[in-house]
Design a protein around this motif. Sequence first.
Motif: not given
Length: 404
Positions: A47-53, A92-94
């Motif tokens: 999910v972190v990579e999804e957020l980055k994308a 997560l956000a940063p």
Amino acid sequence: MDFAFDARTEELREQLLAFMATHVLPAERTADEQRAALASPWDTPPVVEELKAEARRQGLWNLFLPDAEYGAGLTNLQYAPLAEITGHSPQLAPTALNCAAPDTGNMEVLAQFGTEAQRKQWLTPLLAGEIRSAFAMTEPDVASSDATNIETRIDRDGDDYVINGRKWYISGAMNPLCQIFIVMGKTDPDGPDIRRQQSMVLVPRDTPGLEVKRAMRVYGYEDHSHGGHAEVVFDNVRVPASNLIGEEGGGFAIAQARLGPGRIHHCMRLIGIAERAIELMCRRAVTRTAFGKPLAQQGVIQEWIADARVAVEQLRLLVLKTAWLMDTVGNKGAHTEIQAIKIATPRTVVDILDRAVQLYGAGGVSQDSPLAELWAGARTLRLADGPDEVHQRSLARRELKKYR
């Protein structure tokens, strides 16, 4: 001094608030669940990579870098309210916005002091969020609050440097995506100027002799989301002399240039953490009853919430003033204010979080609430980037100088 948000800041603020509400905050539980199922706790949850994308798609990317060639080209004053918003979800956000430490400071170092080859090899993938990095400065065997104490040796041997030493609490080093270390050590340990003895070199993770030995816990937390805080040993680690950042003897000055923006970024995010704590306090206070009436009607609770609001408003103004000074007169001109916010912000936010934990009771120290982990992170920032006492010493000496 004018702290009003300009049009670009307001636009980015609204966009980021929507991104947080729609994507980041709902993903906190998902990230925890995915991490529990990973082969290694240090791997990145999908999910972190999804957020980055998604953040990159929306243009919410590298907002911290004032250099428009590499980042968003925002001033410190423009970035401050955005970093504050990311503080609502510091785990997560940063990272989602590619604005997480220690990568931010390392990217600033490479952008400002790196050679063209160093920037191409390491800055480009860092800017793209493809790799992570670490900054190896703190050591277990000396008082690292005084950087001149550092004992790690960086010795020239022909066309190479050979590094020997031990570091700890090296943030991000447990993450397998961490591919490059910026290492600070002494190239001239007997030099007459103690601030010209240190240098910085780039050390790829796979260099023979570099061993990431263990994860260091912070108040019992291993901080998986940030890639941990590792103990790292350098045993005859050999790198090309071209891996030197800047010049020999320039390490101390580079460290100071790196830490100034890092300190204010931490304080910006801490204000967001405090805002989340106030929100959690208020939500809890209006839904719980004790001794016949809601907690929200208990006088002591009202005092805690009122005091927290006053403190946050004061801190925000001081941080905005500091950001404005950094933009207008530079980091040196804002030295006093940078130290002031570094002293005041973590200390105050820890106190607010402590009251929030108290309001929650047992739930506040449990894994069912974010408060305990937020408290641990905020308390650690009274040590990171220089402990309170070092900043108090320097600030007081500057004040006293006026009267001597």
